[in-house]
Write a protein that holds these residues in place. Structure first.
Motif, PDB file in Angstrom:
ATOM      1  N   THR A 181      -2.659  60.550  98.530  1.00  0.00           N
ATOM      2  CA  THR A 181      -4.031  60.934  98.880  1.00  0.00           C
ATOM      3  C   THR A 181      -4.690  59.869  99.754  1.00  0.00           C
ATOM      4  O   THR A 181      -5.619  60.168 100.503  1.00  0.00           O
ATOM      5  CB  THR A 181      -4.874  61.202  97.616  1.00  0.00           C
ATOM      6  OG1 THR A 181      -4.786  60.097  96.725  1.00  0.00           O
ATOM      7  CG2 THR A 181      -4.357  62.447  96.909  1.00  0.00           C
ATOM      8  N   ARG A 182      -4.195  58.646  99.672  1.00  0.00           N
ATOM      9  CA  ARG A 182      -4.722  57.599 100.565  1.00  0.00           C
ATOM     10  C   ARG A 182      -4.437  57.916 102.037  1.00  0.00           C
ATOM     11  O   ARG A 182      -5.116  57.413 102.931  1.00  0.00           O
ATOM     12  CB  ARG A 182      -4.110  56.241 100.187  1.00  0.00           C
ATOM     13  CG  ARG A 182      -5.097  55.335  99.477  1.00  0.00           C
ATOM     14  CD  ARG A 182      -4.487  53.986  99.142  1.00  0.00           C
ATOM     15  NE  ARG A 182      -4.221  53.849  97.712  1.00  0.00           N
ATOM     16  CZ  ARG A 182      -3.036  53.597  97.169  1.00  0.00           C
ATOM     17  NH1 ARG A 182      -1.961  53.455  97.923  1.00  0.00           N
ATOM     18  NH2 ARG A 182      -2.925  53.472  95.858  1.00  0.00           N
ATOM     19  N   LEU A 183      -3.431  58.759 102.263  1.00  0.00           N
ATOM     20  CA  LEU A 183      -3.098  59.148 103.638  1.00  0.00           C
ATOM     21  C   LEU A 183      -4.036  60.213 104.193  1.00  0.00           C
ATOM     22  O   LEU A 183      -3.984  60.556 105.365  1.00  0.00           O
ATOM     23  CB  LEU A 183      -1.660  59.669 103.701  1.00  0.00           C
ATOM     24  CG  LEU A 183      -0.568  58.679 103.286  1.00  0.00           C
ATOM     25  CD1 LEU A 183       0.778  59.392 103.146  1.00  0.00           C
ATOM     26  CD2 LEU A 183      -0.462  57.557 104.329  1.00  0.00           C
ATOM     27  N   ILE A 184      -4.887  60.758 103.315  1.00  0.00           N
ATOM     28  CA  ILE A 184      -5.802  61.821 103.759  1.00  0.00           C
ATOM     29  C   ILE A 184      -7.041  61.188 104.376  1.00  0.00           C
ATOM     30  O   ILE A 184      -7.864  60.593 103.676  1.00  0.00           O
ATOM     31  CB  ILE A 184      -6.180  62.740 102.565  1.00  0.00           C
ATOM     32  CG1 ILE A 184      -4.918  63.381 101.975  1.00  0.00           C
ATOM     33  CG2 ILE A 184      -7.179  63.821 103.014  1.00  0.00           C
ATOM     34  CD1 ILE A 184      -5.148  64.228 100.736  1.00  0.00           C
ATOM     35  N   ARG A 185      -7.150  61.329 105.698  1.00  0.00           N
ATOM     36  CA  ARG A 185      -8.264  60.683 106.392  1.00  0.00           C
ATOM     37  C   ARG A 185      -9.198  61.675 107.071  1.00  0.00           C
ATOM     38  O   ARG A 185     -10.379  61.444 107.187  1.00  0.00           O
ATOM     39  CB  ARG A 185      -7.714  59.694 107.422  1.00  0.00           C
ATOM     40  CG  ARG A 185      -7.290  58.390 106.760  1.00  0.00           C
ATOM     41  CD  ARG A 185      -6.319  57.593 107.600  1.00  0.00           C
ATOM     42  NE  ARG A 185      -5.523  56.700 106.758  1.00  0.00           N
ATOM     43  CZ  ARG A 185      -4.244  56.442 106.947  1.00  0.00           C
ATOM     44  NH1 ARG A 185      -3.589  57.013 107.945  1.00  0.00           N
ATOM     45  NH2 ARG A 185      -3.612  55.627 106.137  1.00  0.00           N
ATOM     46  N   THR A 186      -8.632  62.775 107.516  1.00  0.00           N
ATOM     47  CA  THR A 186      -9.481  63.764 108.223  1.00  0.00           C
ATOM     48  C   THR A 186      -9.736  65.006 107.379  1.00  0.00           C
ATOM     49  O   THR A 186     -10.631  65.785 107.680  1.00  0.00           O
ATOM     50  CB  THR A 186      -8.803  64.233 109.528  1.00  0.00           C
ATOM     51  OG1 THR A 186      -7.635  65.001 109.179  1.00  0.00           O
ATOM     52  CG2 THR A 186      -8.408  63.049 110.397  1.00  0.00           C
ATOM     53  N   GLY A 187      -8.928  65.240 106.363  1.00  0.00           N
ATOM     54  CA  GLY A 187      -9.062  66.452 105.563  1.00  0.00           C
ATOM     55  C   GLY A 187      -8.437  67.676 106.210  1.00  0.00           C
ATOM     56  O   GLY A 187      -8.569  68.794 105.706  1.00  0.00           O
TER      57      GLY A 187
END
Lengths: 315, 315, 315, 315
Positions: free
Chosen positions: B57-63
């Motif tokens: 989930t840390r890789l989720i930056r833009t959604g």
């Protein structure tokens, strides 16, 4: 054991509510076009945007996941006329020098409407009319619907809020026909110090799910659930979906004997809000996980009315 | 149009590889107990821990989300002997004063092995033996398996890495029988400036998926895919699952004519690594999304060999 | 090869017939109650009496039997939306000291409407009304019909008469859209020196059945068959059933483009005469067996619309 | 009510028989080739010849028919793992100016092995070997058997003889585990003044069928039936088929606990004699119809193990 007493008291309250709450089906003109536009097929699924995902994933702090889906098996509780039947197929035995064997299974099931399930907009009508006043006759085929099928929904990731009405009432499980009111929902939220936001997945714990594995007949016969007033109040909060630990979401039997599960119509037909049914909520409620990322991936059943699913809550 | 030429060249390289790569099936003693313990039923699913979720989930930056699942329909490509057949059922018409109508559907399908699908460990054997040397005869019933069923897997959320071998080779689609080697995988990762980590979902783009909707017969007849050497190399990287935009994952036909899809055995039986098949990867590859959170929720089919799924990549 | 020429000529005759033959749907008042009484569910099945059986069995002189049923298999010709899918199940292996193994099969099929099939009275309607003006809404359930189901029919044994229209026309097979007229039927009977009697099974050979195994697409696309005038003429002869070597019995396409298979309605809805479809008639026609005992045992599918069958002619 | 007493007495006789009757599975060499030849696929079906038909039809004197088949429905008694599930399909509504409506049904069922059923030779094995020592592995496919399928049987018309063992014992129904011996059969025939002839359909009345509609659980739990000695004695009489008013034909539970339904093997695998199960015999027995024409038309299920049927007795 005080539960039976409490149940009686709560059930009594039903009688007083019944007269007050009856609901009038909106006309096509009153409900269409939907607030998402005349051509819209997504309803509250339109809330699913990158910022919605980010709002949800920001709630993930420990990485703990909660499985909200039930196992799919032939002896789970089914609504009348539905089933899940599976036969093992052994399709290869000792193929090649590497002696590869292969197994698969054939199933016969109402795939959109069994187990823990996600309801799409072709599942319910008012008369001959679906969400956004799409006419059944215009989109129904022998093998699905040409509009509003569940394949349009896509994976949903949004803020989930558990409203624990059973906890509010201090019982492990609400009474067999307990009607959840707007007040109940608001008091439970207040008790949990949470407010709803547009686009939320609103998940309501009644405790009824504890009957799933232990008393399927009672699970199906009646259930605590939303009154039409509570459903309308929830719809005003503008959620992406409403989930519950029973099948009908609406209280069963519906207090107004003239009506047939109006809560399903309020959500799916009038407001275009998805339903998530037969959820397994014991862990969430037990650990008081009231706010989380809710993730659900309906199968892309072309023209389907819904999908059996295995949703997850992550915090 | 240079593609045919490239295809020919790549196919020629197959011949030289074929002799070298053949694979010897490990004995039960060589492969059991699995590295996860003699009683283990989860295999690489054991990588699924809170910290794995957080890493993802840390890789989720833009959604931004990418749907990796195909629509389920009767005319999609099927392996021999499989199908997805659906009939619409109208189950209520004008019930109650609220004129509630209801629709559902009945399906007949190999639910674990059609469409975009997730393979569990009962899907494949070496002789009469499953992952961790569980004997088929001890766990197979008419209606599923008493151990290793896909209901044990749970939702998976982990770091996903797309290895774009087609892009490495400068083609939209690898040749019809192109054998992906360990070198191909390593060069592609280097080109993308990424390294694999234990517990990753390794997703490999061959471009073959562009045939799904346009030429199902060719899609099924052969496919570019992993050599046994590439599968063994990947297994050493200790992923949670391996995904691809074809059905067999292994190159088809397998270069060693004595063997029957050994790559399926290497992943599922020998190493306990799940497979994700028939993925839709065009958007991920097109936007060069090489690192993301991969989310997949297999249905909890009790005793099932796998599940049709609708996975998502989120960045 | 003169057949194509003949076909052309016969097809031309279609045009001249088309204008003349159109049919007006009778009103409920015109067709109900049926001649068998207002409460009747058996229609022409009422002809089935001991003396009918004796009339038939008296025709048995050599004991020779003719199989009129087609093999049931997944690749036979199907009307749109139907199928016959079968999976072998091995359900025991080496049970007991006697090492008993057991096999069975699971099928998914429109059991009343595939292969050589017998039509019951719930199969067809005029508007919302079945044979004898039973209303669909009054008798339809999710799982069959509470009246007029095929389980009421019972085994039928009656005099069978083959009317060989193809032989009359001197062709192995009538043209693709050849409309069989009352004259054709009467001339063929005259040529065969036979007259019809009330309660007969009237079986009509068009030769179309030779396409069943060789060209299923053409078999389904069009077919020679009865005009509405021929169907009405036949109905006046008061048969127990009408059989043919095609599916629709009526000529396809129906010459009057405003009508949808009126011959099915004339037989099943208006007159309560059963239909036997997709018969294998090559042997009967080849050996000029024009009079025989016709035996058919529809499955007792409770509430069913029809039954796949394996009828026999005996002489 | 003397029945319970009689039942007890009859059941006691079981104990004394049990030790004596055990059966040894013949080896392949002992039972193959069958007496009908090494390539034979028809077994006792070879008795079906024109003279057999004439022998049967000569018994038809009144034309009275008796339906021996049960209605097919979802709540009839089923052996473990079998079902008959049916969904109504409305496939046309108001097509054309003639407002044609159409209904059909979709079923999911073990078509060869439900309801009143006819067993073909692929239904049972000794180890991996079918009738005439055909090996399962050589003829089994995913979708049926390439040899010995029920489509080869054809319609059967032969002399039927009802052996009423219940009447011999003076009871409406034999005891729950009553073992029918060779003596029982011979005494019953003597009482009825009949002898068996090669090619007969031997139908045995135990009275057990009266439980079909009234107590399905008891119907399935145990049943009076043939001992292995009685089955072997019957096989020596060279019948075309053996029928009974229960499912297993053999007494259940089998008195020798080491054996699993050896009577099925004796008939189908060793001697190539067909079985007819779950017959409705009350009318035949009630009217003492002991000799008749037996007609049965198994569906031509390609590669099938058997067929649900609707047989008829005619006298």
């Amino acid at each position: 054991m005080k539960i039976p007493v409490i149940v009686t008291v709560l059930s009594l309250s039903l009688a007083s509510h019944a007269a007050a709450q009856s609901w009038t089906t909106p006309t096509d003109a009153q409900r269409c076009p939907s607030k998402w536009g005349a051509a819209d097929q997504r309803g509250a699924g339109n809330h699913m945007k990158p910022e919605t995902v980010l709002r949800a994933t920001r709630l993930i702090r420990t990485g703990e996941t909660f499985e909200l889906g039930r196992a799919l098996k032939s002896d789970m509780p089914f609504s009348v006329g539905r089933r899940f039947q599976m036969e093992t197929k052994r399709t290869n035995m000792n193929a090649g020098a590497n002696r590869r064997g292969s197994n698969e299974e054939i199933v016969f099931t109402e795939i959109g409407q069994v187990g823990t399930q996600f309801d799409g907009f072709t599942h319910q009508t008012i008369g001959d009319s679906l969400y956004n006043c799409v006419k059944v006759a215009d989109v129904a085929t022998r093998n699905g619907f040409t509009k509003l099928g569940v394949e349009h929904v896509g994976s949903l990731i949004t803020r989930g809020v558990l409203i624990d009405v059973a906890a509010l009432k201090g019982v492990p499980m609400l009474g067999d026909t307990y009607p959840i009111t707007p007040d109940d929902l608001q008091q439970a939220l207040q008790r949990q110090k949470l407010t709803l936001q547009p686009g939320d997945a609103v998940i309501i714990n009644t405790g009824w799910g504890r009957l799933w594995d232990t008393d399927g007949a009672r699970y199906l016969k009646t259930n605590p659930g939303l009154t039409t007033a509570a459903a309308e109040w929830l719809a005003k909060q503008d959620p992406m979906l409403i989930g519950m630990d029973n099948g009908p979401v609406g209280v069963t039997p519906e207090p107004d004997p003239a009506l047939s599960n109006p809560v399903h119509q309020i959500a799916l037909v009038v407001h275009g809000i998805h339903l998530l049914e037969n959820l397994k909520l014991d862990e969430l409620a037990g650990k008081q996980v009231y706010e989380f990322a809710l993730i659900v991936q309906p199968l892309k059943i072309q023209g389907g009315t819904g999908s059996t699913v295995a949703p997850t809550a992550v915090r």
